[in-house]
Design a protein around this motif. Sequence first.
Motif, PDB file in Angstrom:
ATOM      1  N   PRO A 110      29.150  42.573  72.837  1.00 10.52           N
ATOM      2  CA  PRO A 110      28.401  43.293  74.390  1.00 10.52           C
ATOM      3  C   PRO A 110      28.706  44.847  75.157  1.00 10.52           C
ATOM      4  CG  PRO A 110      28.885  41.080  74.621  1.00 10.52           C
ATOM      5  CD  PRO A 110      29.604  41.377  73.343  1.00 10.52           C
ATOM      6  N   PHE A 111      27.942  45.558  76.050  1.00  8.85           N
ATOM      7  CA  PHE A 111      28.407  46.320  75.995  1.00  8.85           C
ATOM      8  C   PHE A 111      27.981  47.842  75.498  1.00  8.85           C
ATOM      9  CE2 PHE A 111      31.980  43.670  77.709  1.00  8.85           C
ATOM     10  CZ  PHE A 111      31.363  43.472  79.341  1.00  8.85           C
ATOM     11  N   ILE A 112      28.029  47.064  74.075  1.00 11.09           N
ATOM     12  CA  ILE A 112      27.465  48.342  73.193  1.00 11.09           C
ATOM     13  C   ILE A 112      26.032  48.919  73.887  1.00 11.09           C
ATOM     14  CG2 ILE A 112      27.413  48.970  70.564  1.00 11.09           C
ATOM     15  CD1 ILE A 112      29.796  47.697  69.845  1.00 11.09           C
ATOM     16  N   SER A 113      25.069  47.529  73.015  1.00  8.11           N
ATOM     17  CA  SER A 113      23.634  47.731  73.538  1.00  8.11           C
ATOM     18  C   SER A 113      23.192  48.402  74.878  1.00  8.11           C
ATOM     19  CB  SER A 113      23.082  46.640  73.592  1.00  8.11           C
ATOM     20  OG  SER A 113      23.912  46.887  71.752  1.00  8.11           O
ATOM     21  N   VAL A 114      24.333  48.013  76.040  1.00  2.00           N
ATOM     22  CA  VAL A 114      23.566  48.805  77.283  1.00  2.00           C
ATOM     23  C   VAL A 114      23.915  49.765  77.399  1.00  2.00           C
ATOM     24  CG1 VAL A 114      25.733  47.542  78.465  1.00  2.00           C
ATOM     25  CG2 VAL A 114      23.337  47.553  79.277  1.00  2.00           C
ATOM     26  N   LEU A 115      25.671  50.606  76.916  1.00  3.63           N
ATOM     27  CA  LEU A 115      25.936  51.867  76.917  1.00  3.63           C
ATOM     28  C   LEU A 115      24.968  52.884  76.115  1.00  3.63           C
ATOM     29  CD1 LEU A 115      29.792  51.342  77.213  1.00  3.63           C
ATOM     30  CD2 LEU A 115      28.059  51.660  78.761  1.00  3.63           C
ATOM     31  N   LEU A 116      24.582  52.497  74.879  1.00  2.00           N
ATOM     32  CA  LEU A 116      23.733  52.697  73.670  1.00  2.00           C
ATOM     33  C   LEU A 116      21.995  53.239  74.677  1.00  2.00           C
ATOM     34  CD1 LEU A 116      23.579  53.886  71.136  1.00  2.00           C
ATOM     35  CD2 LEU A 116      22.804  51.975  70.116  1.00  2.00           C
ATOM     36  N   ALA A 117      22.014  51.953  74.889  1.00  2.00           N
ATOM     37  CA  ALA A 117      19.961  52.337  76.121  1.00  2.00           C
ATOM     38  C   ALA A 117      20.530  53.417  77.098  1.00  2.00           C
ATOM     39  CB  ALA A 117      19.967  50.797  76.707  1.00  2.00           C
ATOM     40  N   GLN A 118      21.124  53.011  77.813  1.00  2.00           N
ATOM     41  CA  GLN A 118      21.161  54.409  79.256  1.00  2.00           C
ATOM     42  C   GLN A 118      21.992  56.183  78.545  1.00  2.00           C
ATOM     43  OE1 GLN A 118      25.305  53.448  81.262  1.00  2.00           O
ATOM     44  NE2 GLN A 118      24.337  51.705  82.035  1.00  2.00           N
ATOM     45  N   ALA A 119      22.294  55.784  76.908  1.00  2.00           N
ATOM     46  CA  ALA A 119      22.635  57.140  76.749  1.00  2.00           C
ATOM     47  C   ALA A 119      21.115  57.666  75.643  1.00  2.00           C
ATOM     48  CB  ALA A 119      23.010  57.660  75.363  1.00  2.00           C
ATOM     49  N   GLN A 120      19.976  56.697  75.176  1.00  2.00           N
ATOM     50  CA  GLN A 120      18.720  56.854  74.970  1.00  2.00           C
ATOM     51  C   GLN A 120      17.676  57.454  76.014  1.00  2.00           C
ATOM     52  OE1 GLN A 120      18.478  53.608  72.313  1.00  2.00           O
ATOM     53  NE2 GLN A 120      19.458  54.722  70.808  1.00  2.00           N
ATOM     54  N   ALA A 121      18.266  56.871  76.857  1.00  2.00           N
ATOM     55  CA  ALA A 121      17.491  56.851  77.793  1.00  2.00           C
ATOM     56  C   ALA A 121      17.733  58.052  78.617  1.00  2.00           C
ATOM     57  CB  ALA A 121      17.108  55.558  79.272  1.00  2.00           C
ATOM     58  N   SER A 122      19.116  59.212  78.821  1.00  2.54           N
ATOM     59  CA  SER A 122      19.413  60.167  79.286  1.00  2.54           C
ATOM     60  C   SER A 122      18.521  60.930  78.523  1.00  2.54           C
ATOM     61  CB  SER A 122      20.454  60.422  79.198  1.00  2.54           C
ATOM     62  OG  SER A 122      21.105  59.743  80.178  1.00  2.54           O
ATOM     63  N   LEU A 123      18.290  60.651  76.711  1.00  2.90           N
ATOM     64  CA  LEU A 123      17.528  61.812  75.984  1.00  2.90           C
ATOM     65  C   LEU A 123      16.213  61.238  76.027  1.00  2.90           C
ATOM     66  CD1 LEU A 123      20.584  60.873  73.068  1.00  2.90           C
ATOM     67  CD2 LEU A 123      19.694  63.418  74.771  1.00  2.90           C
ATOM     68  N   GLY A 124      15.550  60.981  76.591  1.00  3.89           N
ATOM     69  CA  GLY A 124      14.330  60.395  76.939  1.00  3.89           C
ATOM     70  C   GLY A 124      13.391  59.716  75.997  1.00  3.89           C
ATOM     71  N   SER A 125      14.391  59.000  74.789  1.00  4.25           N
ATOM     72  CA  SER A 125      13.744  58.555  73.855  1.00  4.25           C
ATOM     73  C   SER A 125      13.959  56.762  74.703  1.00  4.25           C
ATOM     74  CB  SER A 125      14.875  57.822  73.048  1.00  4.25           C
ATOM     75  OG  SER A 125      14.729  57.052  71.923  1.00  4.25           O
ATOM     76  N   LYS A 126      12.569  56.515  75.293  1.00  3.05           N
ATOM     77  CA  LYS A 126      12.229  54.954  76.272  1.00  3.05           C
ATOM     78  C   LYS A 126      12.245  54.261  75.289  1.00  3.05           C
ATOM     79  CE  LYS A 126      10.469  57.516  80.269  1.00  3.05           C
ATOM     80  NZ  LYS A 126       9.062  57.975  80.871  1.00  3.05           N
ATOM     81  N   ALA A 127      11.705  54.707  73.859  1.00  3.95           N
ATOM     82  CA  ALA A 127      11.260  53.101  72.913  1.00  3.95           C
ATOM     83  C   ALA A 127      12.944  52.202  72.922  1.00  3.95           C
ATOM     84  CB  ALA A 127      10.368  53.490  71.550  1.00  3.95           C
ATOM     85  N   LYS A 128      13.646  53.904  72.551  1.00  2.00           N
ATOM     86  CA  LYS A 128      15.457  53.329  71.735  1.00  2.00           C
ATOM     87  C   LYS A 128      15.819  52.480  73.203  1.00  2.00           C
ATOM     88  CE  LYS A 128      15.872  56.081  68.220  1.00  2.00           C
ATOM     89  NZ  LYS A 128      16.438  57.637  67.561  1.00  2.00           N
ATOM     90  N   TRP A 129      15.321  53.098  74.674  1.00  2.00           N
ATOM     91  CA  TRP A 129      15.949  52.330  75.477  1.00  2.00           C
ATOM     92  C   TRP A 129      15.339  50.457  75.817  1.00  2.00           C
ATOM     93  CZ3 TRP A 129      13.103  52.641  80.745  1.00  2.00           C
ATOM     94  CH2 TRP A 129      13.934  51.336  81.213  1.00  2.00           C
ATOM     95  N   GLU A 130      14.496  50.508  75.301  1.00  2.00           N
ATOM     96  CA  GLU A 130      13.975  49.443  75.252  1.00  2.00           C
ATOM     97  C   GLU A 130      14.550  48.072  74.580  1.00  2.00           C
ATOM     98  OE1 GLU A 130       9.625  46.748  75.439  1.00  2.00           O
ATOM     99  OE2 GLU A 130       9.368  48.802  75.568  1.00  2.00           O
ATOM    100  N   ARG A 131      14.484  48.798  73.499  1.00  2.00           N
ATOM    101  CA  ARG A 131      14.754  47.710  72.210  1.00  2.00           C
ATOM    102  C   ARG A 131      16.706  47.328  72.574  1.00  2.00           C
ATOM    103  NH1 ARG A 131      14.906  50.787  66.710  1.00  2.00           N
ATOM    104  NH2 ARG A 131      16.796  51.997  67.317  1.00  2.00           N
ATOM    105  N   SER A 132      16.999  48.302  73.449  1.00  5.48           N
ATOM    106  CA  SER A 132      18.667  48.393  72.883  1.00  5.48           C
ATOM    107  C   SER A 132      19.038  47.633  73.813  1.00  5.48           C
ATOM    108  CB  SER A 132      19.309  49.623  72.909  1.00  5.48           C
ATOM    109  OG  SER A 132      19.448  50.538  72.109  1.00  5.48           O
ATOM    110  N   LEU A 133      18.356  47.846  74.881  1.00  2.57           N
ATOM    111  CA  LEU A 133      18.654  46.631  76.064  1.00  2.57           C
ATOM    112  C   LEU A 133      17.983  45.191  75.704  1.00  2.57           C
ATOM    113  CD1 LEU A 133      17.036  48.495  80.219  1.00  2.57           C
ATOM    114  CD2 LEU A 133      19.018  47.694  79.296  1.00  2.57           C
ATOM    115  N   ARG A 134      16.865  45.329  75.553  1.00  2.09           N
ATOM    116  CA  ARG A 134      16.858  43.533  74.651  1.00  2.09           C
ATOM    117  C   ARG A 134      17.562  43.255  73.492  1.00  2.09           C
ATOM    118  NH1 ARG A 134      11.685  42.367  76.555  1.00  2.09           N
ATOM    119  NH2 ARG A 134      10.526  43.209  77.695  1.00  2.09           N
ATOM    120  N   LEU A 135      17.987  44.455  73.107  1.00  2.00           N
ATOM    121  CA  LEU A 135      19.385  43.284  72.070  1.00  2.00           C
ATOM    122  C   LEU A 135      20.983  42.633  72.788  1.00  2.00           C
ATOM    123  CD1 LEU A 135      20.117  42.738  69.655  1.00  2.00           C
ATOM    124  CD2 LEU A 135      21.030  45.359  69.505  1.00  2.00           C
ATOM    125  N   GLU A 136      20.844  43.830  74.049  1.00  2.00           N
ATOM    126  CA  GLU A 136      21.745  43.368  75.164  1.00  2.00           C
ATOM    127  C   GLU A 136      22.044  42.418  75.583  1.00  2.00           C
ATOM    128  OE1 GLU A 136      26.194  44.376  76.591  1.00  2.00           O
ATOM    129  OE2 GLU A 136      24.848  45.023  74.985  1.00  2.00           O
TER     130      GLU A 136
END
Length: 1167
Positions: free
Chosen positions: A1076-1102
């Motif tokens: 845990p924690f890895i995916s949610v942190l990765l989602a936050q970083a991807q969302a900050s870079l504007g990659s909303k699809a990756k953000w959604e995928r990482s959040l669901r994985l988390e």
Amino acid sequence: MENKEEEEEEEESQKHYNLGVLLWKEEEREKAVEQFVISAKLNPNNGSAFRYLGHYYSKISIDKSRALKCYTRAVNLNPDDFEAGEALCDLLDEEGKRSLEIVLCRDTSEKSPKAFWAFRRLGYLQVEMKKWSEAVQSLQNAIRGYPSCADLWEVLGLAYQRLGMLTAALKSYARAIELADTNLSLRVFALVESGNLLLMLGNFRKGIEHFRLALEVVPQNAAANFGLASGLLGLSKECVSSGAFSWGALLLEEAASVAKATTCLIGNASCVWKLLGDIQIAYAKCLPWTYDDKSQSSINFEAFGVSIIAWKRKCLFSAVSASHSYQRALRLNPWQANIYIDIAISVDLIHSLEEEKQDQDAWKLPSKISLGGLLLEKDNSDFWVALGCLSRYTALKQHALIRSLQLDVSLAVAWAYLGKLYRKEGEKTLTMQAFDHARSIDPSLALPWAGMSANIDQPGGYTHAEAYESCLRAVQISPLAEFQIGLGKLAFLSGHLSSPQVFGAIRQAVQRSPHFSEVHNLNGLISEARSDYQSAVVAYKLARCATNISEGPATESHLFDISVNMVRALCLSGDALEAARECEDLQKEGMLDSMGLQIYAVSLWQLGKHEQALSVARLLAANVSTMDPLTAAASISLICKLLYHISGQESTMTSILRMPKDLLKNSKISFIVSALDALDHSNQLKQVVSSTRTSLTSYEEISGMHSLIALSKSMRNGTDQSLGSQSGIAHLRKFLHVYPNSSTLRNQLGYLLLCSKEWKDIHTAVRCIVIDPPGHPVQSRRSALEILGAAGMACSEIGTTYPGFSFPTCKDEFMHGAQIIQQLQRWLHQEPGNHNARYLLVLNLLQKAREERYPRHLCVMLERLVHGALSSKIYSENIVSFQYQKLQLLLCASEISFQSRDYVSCIDYATHASRLSVPDNVLFFVHLFLCRVYGSQGDITKLREEYTKCLYLKTGYPVGWIYLKFLESKYRLQVDFGTVDTNLKECLEEKSCPENKWTGIFEVVRCQNYIWDQNFLQAEEIMQSSLLAGSSESCLFLCYGAICLQLARMNWNSHILELAVKCLTKAQETSSTPLPFISVLLAQAQASLGSKAKWERSLRLEWYSWPPEMRPAELYFQMYLLARHQKTGLDSSSNSDQRSNRLILRAIHLNPSCSRYWKLLCKIRNE
């Protein structure tokens, strides 16, 4: 007009009736009767008026003839009128017109189903006439109208009882007792009868309760006293059959006192005296022998003899009293044939218990008395069996038993005793046939099973194992001392001495046959098999005492066997001095054989008398040529062991090389020679080893030798401190293909894998071991369970098996921790004195408690186990392994006290541990623990003292330096810059540990120090340098990514965000298990870079990587943002805003101090 006139007459009649009732209540009976007569004339169908007239004529004017007519008229007009009906029946009963009463009740009940008084009266009459089935129907109908009438229920119970419907009778009596709960004196009959029924059904405890209740109300009730005595007798028989002799004897003592009280109430009742005799004879047969002073050093011959005599006299007195009670019953009822048999049995028991020898004709008395019963009932097969058992003439025995079979060919007990007679006469074929007949007719009879077990080592007979099972069946059916002693002998021959069934049986036999030395000897052997050597010594001493007081002459071989057994037990119990003295006495008497010499030599060696021990060993060696092969091999093995411990390895090998080669060709000697060869690097015994291994023939011996060879290779390729286990592992893996089912090889492989430095081998070790199911000898499971317990701890160091409390990092979950604990608990239950079992159970329970955040029930369990373990005497010995275990147990107790906030006890336990004689690198962890305790208390002075002691002691375990660095950083304890770092580096070089793994963890700890100081730039530099050094640990990438995210929040920089995404992705890829924690942190970083699809995928994985009960508030918050962004929740089929709002509410519930969550909630409300 006619109807109108009739209505007026009825109204006028009712007025006169009402006036009559009023006058009747005013006691103006004459005037009332005038009004009732007028009312009856005006309305001849007014049954109530006729009822009052009947009352007047029956009670006041005493004209029974008119009363009968009036009551009859009232009942005919209204069958449900219970007052008129009861009064009419009472008049008929007074005049003796029982038949008219029955006809009246039957006719009335047929006219109206609600004439409950008629059903009740009819039921009582039918019970009196013993028409039970008709009475049941009538009473059942009556109870519908009078459900709370206790008398009805009681009479219904009696009717059911007479019909044999016992369960229904019990229920009826119980209802009657329940209804009369406040006044049980009215329900004594129900209590007594229900008690009798319960005794008939075998429920003695409940029956005794009922009789006691009845006696509380009516203490002098003879039936209740008789029933109570009978119930106590039945319950005592149940206790005796289960082996509870003491409890059975106590019950019989109470039963005897109750029966004697009953004889005072009804002394002329034969059944009471017979019951008293039955109780007294049962007491004589079940009274257990007790000997309180059983300490090893205080066995008193005279006290033992006195206790035996007192026990015999008590049994004899009871048997004589039983005979007198039976004779009294016979005088009261001389035609009751079975009393003659009872007297004969009691006289036979008296003769067996009397110490003085009887006259020559005295033995004939029991058989003569039994003839009295046969004179009265010559066709009673049971009486013929009794004559056959009591007679001492073989011909008469056989004739009586055959006669009983002529009367009843299916009489199993007759076949059984006939088989016993034939076995005594040596007729093997007839014996087997008789016992087979008995078993086929009644498999629940014990004697045939016991008799068949005696047929061993004969053509067509049982093997030792089959005979043991047959005798065990007999003991389970009937716990007779004769059967139990036979079971002990067969257990010795078949190797089942450690069985709990044998242990219980022989303990019971000691209570019932304490004057037999054989039973004490067997008790000692069983105690030895259970490693209870102190009890074994006591048992052998009692056996010797019993031999001295026995009436018959004891053989020298039997005395010698007991003496050798006692010497062996003394030696095993650690009392070498007493064992040596006993051996000296035996040697003076010329009774010391090779077995005794072996024990003598070992005792002298334990006492430190090495020269004398070697002298005895030389004497033993001189007699080797005259011994049988097995004894010779055992003697040579002992000589080699003594030489090794006294003179050393070189002397032992020299002696072996001088021995004749033929004497060395034995499996035991082969193992000793191979073990010496493993310790010898010069290969002096190479030829001897190869020649001795030809004697290995069995599967177990060959497997054991390969296990020893593997250990030998590991020792030769290892160092003084560790095994070179890889060579041994390779050897075992090779030969496991040849012997895949060998538990010895598999357990040895598991041990070597556990000793290896590869963490991945821990899981392989557990898959290798073989844990035998319950029922196998305990020794075969010891090594496997030790490996299992140790592997459970080793695996728990790198991962948890309780995802409900923490996250597993071990991808090879070899076995659930609860199953390991269950196995260890079973092991400890079977071996309560095994300190290794308790030690491993404590460590595994501590690991479980740590993972579950130290729940109270586990802490209490651990406290009890640790205190029990620390009370063991072995931890007072100054042996390194025991001292290390004691240190671990003290640290466990200290940890439990620390978690319970009992800091005083916590520090006391740890301080005690710091004083133990263990290496400094182990004591390091005690002071490290004290650093933790003082740090939590805020006592920096003492914390610094313990920190300094850790630096002084040092340790060879990297984890110790890492945790010390953590404490140093947290509490600012640094004394000399780089001291801990330097020590860790030296430790890694010395241990040859994988440097990248430990260095990475160490850098994370250093980084934590800068994070506490909010110095994220310095923390980022440390992480970067660590990764550049080649470390590939996922935890480093996770920390580096998190630091980069924090830096991005402080100062927006797309390069830092890209670096965070890269590191977190790498951490996700290199992690052995999804963390845990890895995916949610990765989602936050991807969302900050504007990659909303990756953000959604990482959040669901988390989301799905967390157990539902452990999902953090931030994850709910992020999922709400995702749901709000896409207008969808967790379930793609649901579009409800209410579902998404629950996410933010859940986040606030988990972390109410976060202002971001509240601001968002206010915004939602405003929208």
